[in-house]
Design a protein around this motif. Structure first.
Motif, PDB file in Angstrom:
ATOM      1  N   GLU A 196      12.370 -39.668 -21.704  1.00  0.00           N
ATOM      2  CA  GLU A 196      12.950 -39.532 -20.370  1.00  0.00           C
ATOM      3  C   GLU A 196      14.377 -40.090 -20.392  1.00  0.00           C
ATOM      4  N   LEU A 197      15.370 -39.227 -20.466  1.00  0.00           N
ATOM      5  CA  LEU A 197      16.756 -39.658 -20.625  1.00  0.00           C
ATOM      6  C   LEU A 197      17.373 -40.118 -19.318  1.00  0.00           C
ATOM      7  N   ASP A 198      16.919 -39.574 -18.204  1.00  0.00           N
ATOM      8  CA  ASP A 198      17.343 -40.027 -16.882  1.00  0.00           C
ATOM      9  C   ASP A 198      16.290 -39.550 -15.884  1.00  0.00           C
ATOM     10  N   THR A 199      16.493 -39.836 -14.619  1.00  0.00           N
ATOM     11  CA  THR A 199      15.495 -39.480 -13.608  1.00  0.00           C
ATOM     12  C   THR A 199      15.857 -38.211 -12.851  1.00  0.00           C
ATOM     13  N   ASP A 200      16.971 -37.573 -13.228  1.00  0.00           N
ATOM     14  CA  ASP A 200      17.456 -36.425 -12.463  1.00  0.00           C
ATOM     15  C   ASP A 200      16.909 -35.090 -12.945  1.00  0.00           C
ATOM     16  N   ARG A 201      16.325 -35.080 -14.119  1.00  0.00           N
ATOM     17  CA  ARG A 201      15.911 -33.790 -14.677  1.00  0.00           C
ATOM     18  C   ARG A 201      14.460 -33.834 -15.152  1.00  0.00           C
ATOM     19  N   ASN A 202      13.918 -32.659 -15.346  1.00  0.00           N
ATOM     20  CA  ASN A 202      12.506 -32.489 -15.672  1.00  0.00           C
ATOM     21  C   ASN A 202      12.270 -32.585 -17.187  1.00  0.00           C
ATOM     22  N   TYR A 203      12.509 -33.781 -17.764  1.00  0.00           N
ATOM     23  CA  TYR A 203      12.372 -33.914 -19.213  1.00  0.00           C
ATOM     24  C   TYR A 203      10.922 -33.784 -19.684  1.00  0.00           C
ATOM     25  N   ALA A 204       9.972 -33.870 -18.773  1.00  0.00           N
ATOM     26  CA  ALA A 204       8.575 -33.659 -19.150  1.00  0.00           C
ATOM     27  C   ALA A 204       8.346 -32.243 -19.675  1.00  0.00           C
ATOM     28  N   ALA A 205       9.276 -31.338 -19.374  1.00  0.00           N
ATOM     29  CA  ALA A 205       9.158 -29.968 -19.876  1.00  0.00           C
ATOM     30  C   ALA A 205       9.140 -29.924 -21.401  1.00  0.00           C
ATOM     31  N   PHE A 206       9.744 -30.936 -22.043  1.00  0.00           N
ATOM     32  CA  PHE A 206       9.763 -30.977 -23.500  1.00  0.00           C
ATOM     33  C   PHE A 206       8.391 -31.279 -24.092  1.00  0.00           C
ATOM     34  N   TYR A 207       7.542 -31.964 -23.356  1.00  0.00           N
ATOM     35  CA  TYR A 207       6.265 -32.350 -23.961  1.00  0.00           C
ATOM     36  C   TYR A 207       5.037 -31.961 -23.138  1.00  0.00           C
ATOM     37  N   LYS A 208       5.228 -31.189 -22.087  1.00  0.00           N
ATOM     38  CA  LYS A 208       4.109 -30.817 -21.229  1.00  0.00           C
ATOM     39  C   LYS A 208       3.145 -29.866 -21.921  1.00  0.00           C
ATOM     40  N   LEU A 209       3.659 -29.005 -22.791  1.00  0.00           N
ATOM     41  CA  LEU A 209       2.833 -27.998 -23.447  1.00  0.00           C
ATOM     42  C   LEU A 209       2.388 -28.462 -24.825  1.00  0.00           C
ATOM     43  N   LYS A 210       1.170 -28.150 -25.182  1.00  0.00           N
ATOM     44  CA  LYS A 210       0.673 -28.441 -26.524  1.00  0.00           C
ATOM     45  C   LYS A 210       1.057 -27.293 -27.463  1.00  0.00           C
ATOM     46  N   PRO A 211       0.985 -27.515 -28.763  1.00  0.00           N
ATOM     47  CA  PRO A 211       1.313 -26.423 -29.686  1.00  0.00           C
ATOM     48  C   PRO A 211       0.292 -25.289 -29.585  1.00  0.00           C
ATOM     49  N   LEU A 212       0.768 -24.066 -29.700  1.00  0.00           N
ATOM     50  CA  LEU A 212      -0.108 -22.914 -29.771  1.00  0.00           C
ATOM     51  C   LEU A 212      -0.618 -22.822 -31.203  1.00  0.00           C
ATOM     52  N   ASN A 213      -1.904 -22.990 -31.379  1.00  0.00           N
ATOM     53  CA  ASN A 213      -2.473 -23.112 -32.719  1.00  0.00           C
ATOM     54  C   ASN A 213      -2.599 -21.749 -33.399  1.00  0.00           C
ATOM     55  N   VAL A 214      -1.493 -21.306 -33.985  1.00  0.00           N
ATOM     56  CA  VAL A 214      -1.498 -20.042 -34.728  1.00  0.00           C
ATOM     57  C   VAL A 214      -1.014 -20.278 -36.157  1.00  0.00           C
ATOM     58  N   ASN A 215      -1.263 -21.474 -36.674  1.00  0.00           N
ATOM     59  CA  ASN A 215      -0.782 -21.816 -38.009  1.00  0.00           C
ATOM     60  C   ASN A 215      -1.527 -21.021 -39.079  1.00  0.00           C
ATOM     61  N   ILE A 216      -0.778 -20.602 -40.067  1.00  0.00           N
ATOM     62  CA  ILE A 216      -1.331 -19.822 -41.171  1.00  0.00           C
ATOM     63  C   ILE A 216      -1.105 -20.584 -42.467  1.00  0.00           C
ATOM     64  N   ASP A 217      -2.138 -20.664 -43.278  1.00  0.00           N
ATOM     65  CA  ASP A 217      -2.028 -21.309 -44.581  1.00  0.00           C
ATOM     66  C   ASP A 217      -1.472 -20.291 -45.578  1.00  0.00           C
ATOM     67  N   TYR A 218      -0.157 -20.341 -45.754  1.00  0.00           N
ATOM     68  CA  TYR A 218       0.496 -19.347 -46.594  1.00  0.00           C
ATOM     69  C   TYR A 218       0.257 -19.569 -48.082  1.00  0.00           C
ATOM     70  N   THR A 219      -0.385 -20.653 -48.458  1.00  0.00           N
ATOM     71  CA  THR A 219      -0.718 -20.831 -49.870  1.00  0.00           C
ATOM     72  C   THR A 219      -1.763 -19.802 -50.324  1.00  0.00           C
ATOM     73  N   LYS A 220      -2.443 -19.168 -49.344  1.00  0.00           N
ATOM     74  CA  LYS A 220      -3.454 -18.160 -49.673  1.00  0.00           C
ATOM     75  C   LYS A 220      -2.897 -16.740 -49.609  1.00  0.00           C
ATOM     76  N   VAL A 221      -1.666 -16.615 -49.127  1.00  0.00           N
ATOM     77  CA  VAL A 221      -1.097 -15.291 -48.875  1.00  0.00           C
ATOM     78  C   VAL A 221      -0.264 -14.844 -50.081  1.00  0.00           C
ATOM     79  N   PRO A 222      -0.465 -13.623 -50.566  1.00  0.00           N
ATOM     80  CA  PRO A 222       0.312 -13.139 -51.714  1.00  0.00           C
ATOM     81  C   PRO A 222       1.818 -13.265 -51.481  1.00  0.00           C
ATOM     82  N   GLU A 223       2.505 -13.661 -52.520  1.00  0.00           N
ATOM     83  CA  GLU A 223       3.950 -13.860 -52.400  1.00  0.00           C
ATOM     84  C   GLU A 223       4.688 -12.573 -52.059  1.00  0.00           C
ATOM     85  N   ARG A 224       4.186 -11.444 -52.557  1.00  0.00           N
ATOM     86  CA  ARG A 224       4.865 -10.171 -52.262  1.00  0.00           C
ATOM     87  C   ARG A 224       4.906  -9.931 -50.759  1.00  0.00           C
ATOM     88  N   TYR A 225       3.847 -10.293 -50.065  1.00  0.00           N
ATOM     89  CA  TYR A 225       3.844 -10.143 -48.611  1.00  0.00           C
ATOM     90  C   TYR A 225       4.888 -11.067 -47.991  1.00  0.00           C
TER      91      TYR A 225
END
Length: 514
Positions: free
Chosen positions: A393-422
């Motif tokens: 919270e850098l000051d009280t005038d702005r909605n800094y909670a917008a930076f941390y209100k959302l959780k990550p969208l869990n779409v992570n891919i383990d690219y160690t299993k994905v062929p390098e050509r792709y």
């Protein structure tokens, strides 16, 4: 590692003054706090580790000698020894080095935890000594999600973005302000309320969504927000030829046809319409359309707050720089209104289940994820953010909670299993297909069918060894060196170079020689 402890008393006093904490942080009053002990930490680079974490911790705990075990060995030797299987190489590395603390990726937590290789740290986290309430909302739940329901790790920082908006422009045109958790469709509708005409050097723009008028970039941005994947990492089959993807592509086409968007290449005369929108007067700050009051909304990271402050200080005409601005969350997907594809956690630290030094390992993790460490790092970081909300919270005038209100969208891919050509080739294939769609050569259905087919062909290829990867890039570099200037320009524009093109050029070259 004793070289890091030279001058330890001086550094110790400096850190104590910076953090305002005593050397009693995290001690369990067991009488062992002064015993010399070694803590082995798995990390990608020793120098980077000590700059980021180790120097501060060593100053507070001079009796703890930190030994960094470098994960480069996984790629340099162990991958080859284990048939280019990253999971086996990682397991071999952990078995060989026996680190107490492990820095892991999100995709590794559940598998290693299920195999019994990670310590469940929930009892440590929920202890009254650890201020779990001070963490950004959702971080513990997200970590449990990555761990299959168990808490194996805590990140030290995260990256995120927010939607910055110019309140004066919204007021001038009587347009309602954006709010948290709007979808892209809702944000685009707001942008379309702004005028689309006027002198090119003075007109305003409703929204910035990308670098250039590139359909591929726009499609990826909208698809990521909705959590759509191009392929299933478990079956290694493409999933792009679906109605959901078709809807996204059609929306992207519609957005690009509007005149409401600002693109970065407008600043440099690279826009396809050839119109000059900004005078090149040498003042970077006044050329930024948001700084100068000509852009209503743009998605940027937390660093942009500092850039606005710098503009007020260093611009040639600081009185022209925006003052009345605020932020809301980045646009969200219709199916995931509490998550964002723009939010990611980094440097997840876990404890080896076989460690005989689990309490000391937790003492280290609790410090680098705690309040005092966050307070020090928050004063010097322009990049990733601390996970402690009180330092966001850098000051009280702005909605800094917008930076941390959302959780990550869990779409992570383990690219160690994905062929390098792709990994190496799919982006260009996608770019070419969407470029043909954009020019009307093919339909949406044909573009997606083409990507489904060609993507599956790449996913069906074998994983490459280190030597095969090196040979591949040597061949690619050689191919690039042999391209004509015309071919380079065509490739840069996304136009495919066929074997017929090469054959035609070879014939032409032979005729010239004759």
């Amino acid at each position: 590692m004793k070289k890091w402890l030279r001058g330890g008393i001086t550094l110790c006093l400096t850190v104590a003054m910076l953090t305002g904490c005593s050397f009693g942080f995290g001690k369990d009053n067991s009488g062992k706090e002064n015993e010399a002990r070694t803590l082995k930490v798995m990390y990608y680079d020793e120098n980077s580790f000590f700059q980021e974490y180790g120097m501060l911790y060593s100053a507070l705990y001079p009796n703890i000698e930190i030994q960094v075990v470098n994960t480069n060995e996984i790629y340099n030797t162990l991958m080859e020894e284990h048939d280019n299987d990253y999971e086996k190489a990682l397991a071999a590395f952990i078995e060989k080095e026996q680190p107490d603390v492990l820095m892991l990726e999100q995709t590794q937590l559940e598998k290693l935890g299920t195999e019994g290789k990670l310590y469940d740290i929930e009892s440590f986290v929920m202890d009254s000594k650890y201020n779990v309430e001070g963490l950004v909302p959702g971080v513990i739940d997200a970590m449990k999600g990555y761990g299959g329901g168990n808490l194996y790790a805590i990140p030290t920082n995260f990256s995120t973005q927010a939607l910055f908006y110019n309140k004066d422009l919204f007021d001038e045109y009587s347009i309602p302000y954006p709010t948290d958790q709007m979808t892209w469709t809702e944000i685009i509708n707001l942008a379309n309320m702004f005028p689309k005409d006027g002198d090119p050097l003075e007109r305003v723009f409703g929204l910035k969504m990308g670098w250039s008028k590139d359909l591929s970039e726009m499609v990826n941005m909208l698809a990521n927000t909705e959590g759509l994947k191009t392929f299933d990492e478990n079956t290694l089959q493409m999933t792009i030829d679906t109605p959901a993807w078709a809807s996204i592509v059609e929306q992207a086409q519609s957005v690009l046809k509007s005149d409401v968007l600002f693109y970065d290449d407008m600043l440099y005369g690279g826009n396809t319409d050839g119109v000059v929108y900004f005078e090149q007067n040498g003042d970077y700050y006044n050329n930024d359309p948001f700084f100068s009051g000509r852009l209503a909304m743009r998605v940027e990271g937390n660093y942009y707050v500092n850039q606005i402050k710098d503009a007020k200080t260093y611009a040639e005409n600081p009185e022209d720089i925006i003052e009345n601005w605020d932020i809301v969350t980045t646009p969200v997907g219709s199916q995931n209104p509490d998550a964002s594809s723009f939010t990611n956690y980094y440097n997840l630290f876990a404890i080896n289940a076989t460690s005989t030094n689990a309490e000391e390992a937790w003492n280290f993790i609790s410090y680098i994820t705690g309040d005092e460490y966050a307070r020090v790092k928050s004063k010097s970081s322009w990049g990733n953010l601390t996970l402690r909300t009180k330092y966001l919270e850098l000051d009280t005038d702005r909605n800094y909670a917008a930076f941390y209100k959302l959780k990550p969208l869990n779409v992570n891919i383990d690219y160690t299993k994905v062929p390098e050509r792709y990994q190496y080739e799919y982006y260009q294939i996608s770019y070419e297909a969407f470029n043909k769609l954009n020019t009307g050569e093919i339909t949406v259905a044909e573009a997606l069918a083409e990507l489904q087919l060609r993507g599956n062909e790449l996913l069906a290829t074998e994983k490459m060894t280190k030597e095969e990867q090196e040979k591949y890039w040597e061949e690619q570099n050689q191919k690039y060196m042999n391209m004509s200037e015309e071919e380079m320009l065509r490739a840069a524009s996304g136009e495919a170079i066929t074997t017929e093109d090469v054959a035609t050029e070879d014939v032409a070259t032979e005729e010239v020689v004759e």
